[in-house]
Scaffold this active site. Structure first.
Site, PDB file in Angstrom:
ATOM      1  N   HIS A 118      61.434  22.189  57.871  1.00  0.00           N
ATOM      2  CA  HIS A 118      61.326  23.480  58.566  1.00  0.00           C
ATOM      3  C   HIS A 118      61.117  23.288  60.065  1.00  0.00           C
ATOM      4  O   HIS A 118      60.454  24.091  60.723  1.00  0.00           O
ATOM      5  CB  HIS A 118      60.194  24.331  57.987  1.00  0.00           C
ATOM      6  N   ASN A 190      60.324  31.133  50.880  1.00  0.00           N
ATOM      7  CA  ASN A 190      61.700  30.789  51.217  1.00  0.00           C
ATOM      8  C   ASN A 190      62.617  31.970  50.938  1.00  0.00           C
ATOM      9  O   ASN A 190      62.199  32.974  50.352  1.00  0.00           O
ATOM     10  CB  ASN A 190      62.174  29.580  50.393  1.00  0.00           C
ATOM     11  N   HIS A 382      49.614  28.043  55.981  1.00  0.00           N
ATOM     12  CA  HIS A 382      48.970  27.283  54.899  1.00  0.00           C
ATOM     13  C   HIS A 382      48.822  28.209  53.694  1.00  0.00           C
ATOM     14  O   HIS A 382      48.215  29.286  53.799  1.00  0.00           O
ATOM     15  CB  HIS A 382      47.607  26.794  55.371  1.00  0.00           C
ATOM     16  N   TYR A 405      49.726  21.220  53.346  1.00  0.00           N
ATOM     17  CA  TYR A 405      49.865  22.016  54.563  1.00  0.00           C
ATOM     18  C   TYR A 405      48.700  21.785  55.520  1.00  0.00           C
ATOM     19  O   TYR A 405      48.896  21.652  56.732  1.00  0.00           O
ATOM     20  CB  TYR A 405      49.985  23.499  54.216  1.00  0.00           C
TER      21      TYR A 405
END
Length: 763
Positions: A118, A190, A382, A405
């Protein structure tokens, strides 16, 4: 929606998106200091919160650097910043040049490690407004009726580096940070509702496989290579996600026209302590639309920033993108399953026909970022940033993300205090007793950062359930041995891919076949191609046979029985109509065209909430001696993929630069319409876009070999009528009848596409 562009003079270039400053600069270098212009009306920024989450009330502009004179980081004003301090004009540079050292040292550290995945993203500010419809299942305060919560949303590709292109075939990230009054909530998802893997322990493997090959660092931002297909053909749990990625979902038309999914199943709690399981969905108001593969390839070369530019320009133009947040709600049973679907398996969906998506709020993105690095690059998401009412489940992929994360943000952002960066600061008071560390900017008081204490009066105290505490749902853990295994229900890797395939329309299936054929032809190893064909045989024989034919390989037989699955119409992107806000309409003309019609067309496009793009032989203006029309693209610089539709105000003759030595697109033809105009027309027609015009357009269609009665053509009438018909065609995104399939009795013939047979052969 009428964009802000309709408020400016439509016959001039005023107000078009992308202008870097509100006022044009002088040609000469300014000699008197003056304040730089303020932010554009479309730009926002993080709220002015303290490092500890307190509203400061400070004007946002005062947080930026200011002043008429250049200074060092400590405020001293250097008299020169173009020359190092030297021992004489030609002498050695002196180490005492503190300005040089400060300037170079900061430059050396301007870049932070980019995200492993990403990395390439675009982001915007907005607001979320709750409908109140979620209260029956979730007590989160930001979902209550009419509560407005600031949000920051980052869209991204997964595989490519920060410098890669936007329109690659890839999964897109859709991460939303809600600055709620109960703390920050991050919904990190996503545009595809399922994931490649079922367990986070495989995440490094799938990323290593999908990234460029380590020996050559190619290919960039692509899955069309051996290591990716080697991995996913050996791990058939990836089949469902791979099929989505090979569908049109892998190449969205725009971030504004993209669904978002939370992927995992979450547990929610209502005000009386009752629990339910949910899946989160973002539904775009503009509908879910995609590029065709050739468009994506062309855009990678001519505008690799296409998606981020589209987002920024739409917001600047007042076409603020919107999504409804919805949930699928399931009973919280010990099995954590619904209609045979294991809700803890992140490679599975629950079809909307079995469990409808219930809308619970509306998100509007209404402000662009002011600084890409400070906001888009430094924002830290996160999945463990939760608020009362929303909790996690035992999804093994989610469990790993909860660890990963946080660990990633510490590495990327230089320490544990990344939450104090302005874009990450909570909008709820923070008193965490966490101290020191790199980049600590909160000046703490008190002497007792521990609990219990008496020296600080016992503060901070612990909250209870009645004072807004986050309390994990007390879920019973099964009495089981510690094992490295998966549930038996995780072993079904083909039922849902077959459901997805059966839910696709004929054009969408053809696009999937083409995508697999393209990707696998890029693989060197025959074994990888053959193994993947076996996976496809377990989805559908037609899919396998057509891809095998394209690879020149025999189609294998399935290794598992083909399952029976009912189609889910909600999975197809075709069949509906949607708003056309922010769609780009190219208007092609020259000085010999009906320029009054061009002006009328621009006005009509603006009034319809769309964006006009005038394309002419040369830059500057059309009708310079009368009421000038600003030109945004020339025949040399324009390409059909920039536009959602094209209107032609006649058949422009070749421009002065229409020769191959100047512009290869012009070819060698010197007669008839400009060859680049014919290329614009044939490309747009081939891609299923709305195409039309007035004032001699039949001659242009004739020159392009397009039958005037072809599907979706808008010819004749006047400019206003052409715009009205174009908007109607755009509401369906494409003219899908121009995509014949093998099941069409006319497929493969020029009659089916509306194109005339070349060289005079055939009908």
């Amino acid at each position: 929606m009428t964009t802000k562009h309709s408020d400016v003079n439509p016959e001039r270039g005023d107000g078009l998106p992308g202008k870097p400053a509100p006022a044009s600069p002088s040609v000469a270098e300014p000699t008197q200091p003056q304040q730089p212009p303020g932010p554009e009306p479309d730009q926002g920024g993080p709220e002015t919160m303290s490092p500890t989450g307190q509203a400061t009330g400070t004007d946002r502009a005062r947080r930026a650097q200011g002043g008429a004179y250049l200074t060092t980081a400590q405020g001293a004003r250097p008299y020169d910043t173009d020359h190092s301090l030297k021992a004489g004009p030609r002498g050695p540079v002196l180490i005492q040049d503190h300005h040089l050292r400060e300037k170079i040292t900061h430059f050396d550290h301007e870049r932070i490690p980019e995200r492993v995945v990403h990395a390439r993203g675009a982001a915007a500010h907005g607001v979320f407004q709750g409908y109140g419809t979620a209260s029956e299942v979730c007590k989160a305060a930001f979902l209550a009726k009419d509560v407005r919560t600031p949000v920051f949303v980052r869209f991204s590709t997964v595989l490519g580096s920060r410098g890669s292109a936007d329109t690659v075939r890839d999964t897109r990230g859709f991460a939303t940070k809600f600055y709620t009054q109960e703390g920050t909530y991050d919904l990190v998802g996503n545009n595809i509702p399922v994931f490649f893997i079922q367990d986070a322990v495989k995440f490094p493997d799938v990323v290593h496989a999908a990234k460029p090959h380590p020996d050559r660092e190619v290919p960039q931002a692509q899955s069309a290579h051996d290591t990716f297909w080697d991995f996913v053909s050996l791990h058939t749990e990836a089949t469902h996600h791979t099929l989505w990625n090979m569908s049109d979902r892998g190449i969205p038309r725009s971030y504004r026209m993209m669904e978002g999914f939370g992927v995992h199943t979450f547990r929610v709690v209502n005000a009386v302590g009752e629990t339910a399981l949910v899946k989160f969905h973002w539904k775009p108001k503009l509908g879910v639309h995609s590029l065709v593969w050739e468009e994506a390839q062309l855009l990678c070369g001519m505008d690799p920033d296409f998606h981020r530019r589209d987002l920024y320009d739409a917001i600047e133009g007042g076409a603020h993108p919107q999504w409804e947040l919805g949930v699928q709600v399931f009973p919280d049973t010990p099995e954590q399953a619904f209609e045979g679907v294991d809700l803890l398996d992140p490679t599975k969906i629950v079809p909307e026909e079995l469990c409808p998506v219930q809308p619970i709020g509306l998100m509007t993105l209404n402000a662009n970022t002011r600084n890409y690095f400070a906001e888009t690059e430094q924002v830290a998401f996160h999945p463990g940033h939760l608020v009362p009412g929303i909790d996690v489940t035992d999804d093994p992929l989610l469990a790993g993300r909860l660890f990963s994360y946080l660990d990633t943000q510490i590495s990327r952002l230089g320490g544990p205090n990344f939450g104090q960066l302005p874009v990450n600061r909570p909008h709820a008071p923070v008193n965490d007793m966490l101290r020191d560390g790199m980049h600590q900017s909160a000046v703490h008081t008190g002497v007792a950062p521990y609990r219990p204490n008496s020296l600080d009066g016992g503060c901070p105290f612990l909250a209870g359930a009645d004072t807004g505490a986050f309390v994990e749902v007390p879920v019973t853990v099964p009495d089981a041995a510690k094992v490295r295994e998966a549930a038996a229900s995780f072993s079904d890797h083909f039922t849902q891919p077959r459901l997805f395939w059966l839910s696709m329309s004929e054009p969408e299936r053809e696009h999937i076949i083409a995508a697999y054929t393209f990707e696998l032809n890029k693989c060197h190893e025959r074994a990888v191609r053959e193994r993947t064909l076996t996976v496809l045989a377990n989805i559908d024989p037609q899919l396998c046979e057509q891809v095998a034919a394209g690879l020149g390989l025999p189609a294998p037989r399935p290794t598992v029985p083909l399952v029976t699955a009912d189609a889910s119409p909600a999975l197809s992107q075709m069949g509906g109509t949607w708003p056309t806000d922010g769609r780009v309409v190219g208007i092609v003309a020259d000085d010999q065209a009906d320029l009054d019609g061009v002006r009328a067309a621009r006005r009509a496009v603006l009034e319809a909430g769309m964006v006009p793009l005038v394309i002419a032989p040369a830059g500057g203006t059309l009708d310079a001696g009368g009421d000038p029309i600003a030109v945004q693209r020339t025949f040399a610089t324009a390409r059909s993929v920039e536009c959602d539709a094209l209107l032609f105000a006649g058949a422009p003759a070749p421009g002065d630069d229409a020769h191959g030595a100047r512009d290869a697109k012009a070819g060698t033809t010197a007669q008839g319409p400009d060859p680049r105009v014919l290329l614009l027309l044939t490309e747009a027609y081939r891609h299923g876009k709305a195409v039309g015009g007035w004032n001699g357009v039949p001659d242009l269609l004739e020159a392009a070999g397009i039958a005037p009665d072809g599907p979706g053509l808008i010819a004749g009438g006047d400019a206003a009528a052409a715009v009205e018909a174009t908007a109607a065609a755009l509401s369906g995104h494409r003219v899908w009848h121009r995509f014949p399939s093998p099941s069409d009795p006319l497929a493969g013939g020029w009659r089916a596409t509306g194109l005339r047979c070349p060289l005079g052969r055939g009908p």
